[in-house]
Design a protein around this motif. Sequence first.
Motif, PDB file in Angstrom:
ATOM      1  N   LEU A  64       0.514  -1.013   0.476  1.00  0.00           N
ATOM      2  CA  LEU A  64       0.538   0.049   0.004  1.00  0.00           C
ATOM      3  C   LEU A  64       1.190   1.164   0.196  1.00  0.00           C
ATOM      4  CD1 LEU A  64      -2.944   1.388   0.579  1.00  0.00           C
ATOM      5  CD2 LEU A  64      -2.452   0.997   2.829  1.00  0.00           C
ATOM      6  N   THR A  65       0.585   2.425  -0.974  1.00  0.00           N
ATOM      7  CA  THR A  65       1.710   3.390  -1.104  1.00  0.00           C
ATOM      8  C   THR A  65       0.510   4.547  -1.100  1.00  0.00           C
ATOM      9  OG1 THR A  65       2.583   2.866  -2.984  1.00  0.00           O
ATOM     10  CG2 THR A  65       2.979   5.062  -2.886  1.00  0.00           C
ATOM     11  N   GLU A  72      -2.392   3.624  -3.559  1.00  0.00           N
ATOM     12  CA  GLU A  72      -2.119   2.790  -4.624  1.00  0.00           C
ATOM     13  C   GLU A  72      -2.462   0.988  -4.000  1.00  0.00           C
ATOM     14  OE1 GLU A  72       0.387   2.646  -7.960  1.00  0.00           O
ATOM     15  OE2 GLU A  72      -0.408   4.366  -8.665  1.00  0.00           O
ATOM     16  N   TYR A  73      -2.854   0.008  -4.019  1.00  0.00           N
ATOM     17  CA  TYR A  73      -2.837  -1.177  -3.708  1.00  0.00           C
ATOM     18  C   TYR A  73      -1.635  -2.382  -4.989  1.00  0.00           C
ATOM     19  CZ  TYR A  73      -2.396  -4.927  -1.353  1.00  0.00           C
ATOM     20  OH  TYR A  73      -2.093  -6.568   0.312  1.00  0.00           O
ATOM     21  N   LEU A 109     -12.560  -3.455  -0.571  1.00  0.00           N
ATOM     22  CA  LEU A 109     -11.123  -4.419  -1.293  1.00  0.00           C
ATOM     23  C   LEU A 109     -10.286  -4.771  -0.196  1.00  0.00           C
ATOM     24  CD1 LEU A 109      -9.868  -1.899  -4.288  1.00  0.00           C
ATOM     25  CD2 LEU A 109     -11.376  -3.419  -4.706  1.00  0.00           C
ATOM     26  N   GLY A 110      -9.989  -4.693   0.754  1.00  0.00           N
ATOM     27  CA  GLY A 110      -9.961  -4.907   2.055  1.00  0.00           C
ATOM     28  C   GLY A 110      -9.478  -3.885   3.334  1.00  0.00           C
ATOM     29  N   ALA A 116      -9.098   4.335  -2.252  1.00  0.00           N
ATOM     30  CA  ALA A 116      -9.159   5.637  -1.356  1.00  0.00           C
ATOM     31  C   ALA A 116      -8.847   4.363   0.107  1.00  0.00           C
ATOM     32  CB  ALA A 116     -10.252   5.321  -1.457  1.00  0.00           C
ATOM     33  N   VAL A 117      -8.606   4.819   1.236  1.00  0.00           N
ATOM     34  CA  VAL A 117      -7.955   4.384   2.183  1.00  0.00           C
ATOM     35  C   VAL A 117      -8.385   5.488   3.151  1.00  0.00           C
ATOM     36  CG1 VAL A 117      -6.168   3.619   3.940  1.00  0.00           C
ATOM     37  CG2 VAL A 117      -6.117   2.986   1.361  1.00  0.00           C
TER      38      VAL A 117
END
Length: 418
Positions: free
Chosen positions: A194-195, A212-213, A251-252, A219-220
């Motif tokens: 994860l960036t 970015e994953y 997504l997780g 989105a985080v």
Amino acid sequence: MALNGWDPGTQCIAKCDHKTSKKDELSFHKGDILTIIKVVNNKGWYTAKNNKTKEEGLISRSNLREREAIRVDPNLSLMPWFHGKISGEDAVRVLQPTEDGLFLVRESIRHPGDYVLCVSSKEEISHYRVIYKDNKLTIDEENYFYNLIELIEHYMKDACGLITRLTKPKLKEGTKSAAEELSKAGWLLSMQQLTLGEQIGEGEFGAVFQAEYMGQKVAVKNIKCDVMAQSFLEETSVMTKLQHKNLVKLLGVVVDNGLYIVTEFMGKGNLVNYLRTRGRSVVALKQLIQFGLDICEGMEYLESKKLVHRDLAARNILIADDSIAKVSDFGLAKGVSSARDQAKLPVKWTAPEALKHHSLTDLSDKVEKGYRMECPDKCPTSVYNMMKSCWEYDPGKRPTFKKLKDKLEKGMKQREFE
């Protein structure tokens, strides 16, 4: 489950790398998330889309495992090593037999508000006072941490003055490790993959970042507070059970220095900002109605699952690059609503019966007496009538989302909104 295997829309995880030169087959890497599009035959072949590359092709079931929904379980904990208010003597008893790196955290009885990290070596058990200072935690007043999760992860990497490095959490009886359960079900993502990019929002309970994953734009939402992270964990479990084109897709989850909730990236932002930055001359009435229809479809799906959003508002509607509107925070609002200050209650979007026990504003008094917003400029009469029906004082007289969806679809077919 479909008769021949997985239903369209099922999300699976690649168990291995798969490179192919065959035109119709799909290439992927271990850990990639793939979405089933359709069953090809009863031999375990499907057409699927790689969520990262957006490519579609044939895949074999043998290379995949299905992501399982997480059961909502009050014993699921981000901090299974936290034993609450127990004495030092009890901690020593729990940490038997002693072994290097075995540990637990307890509340300090002698110093209320502080914690104690209890660490075992083969020879002895040491107790380290964790001081709460300036909204952060510290043992040595050199290293400071936002929460206990971050503190524990730090000392699992390096002893940094402790009797030994932390290696093995002593779980509180009856608790389950959230990280382990998420991993088993296929929802635990790697922090190394994860960036984080720029911050794109500030929610009530944490910051939201573009990121970015594994090469996929996402989105985080980052929640650092221990208590809120635990609350969000339960509601994230709800999100693993839900799949719909008008709900923002989970997504997780990453468990690292707190909780990171990773969702699909919605390129056009939330509906409030989308409308404010464009104006009525840019966003056609037909597009506005389509947004309403999208929202109704997402909410109808939630209704079918017996779930209540509790905070449906334009700020919680996100717009994708293809202009599809999706409901967000649908799994989060229910569990954390009790933690909000009354001042943060979304008065404008709250039903009258939910305001009765709150000392709020003159606006709520006016609503009680029958006030309703006037028809917005250039709003079709049929749409304003639907709005008023949603504002009926008697909840039993308000339309369901299915009924609203049917009315909007009928209006679209009859070209009422062009």
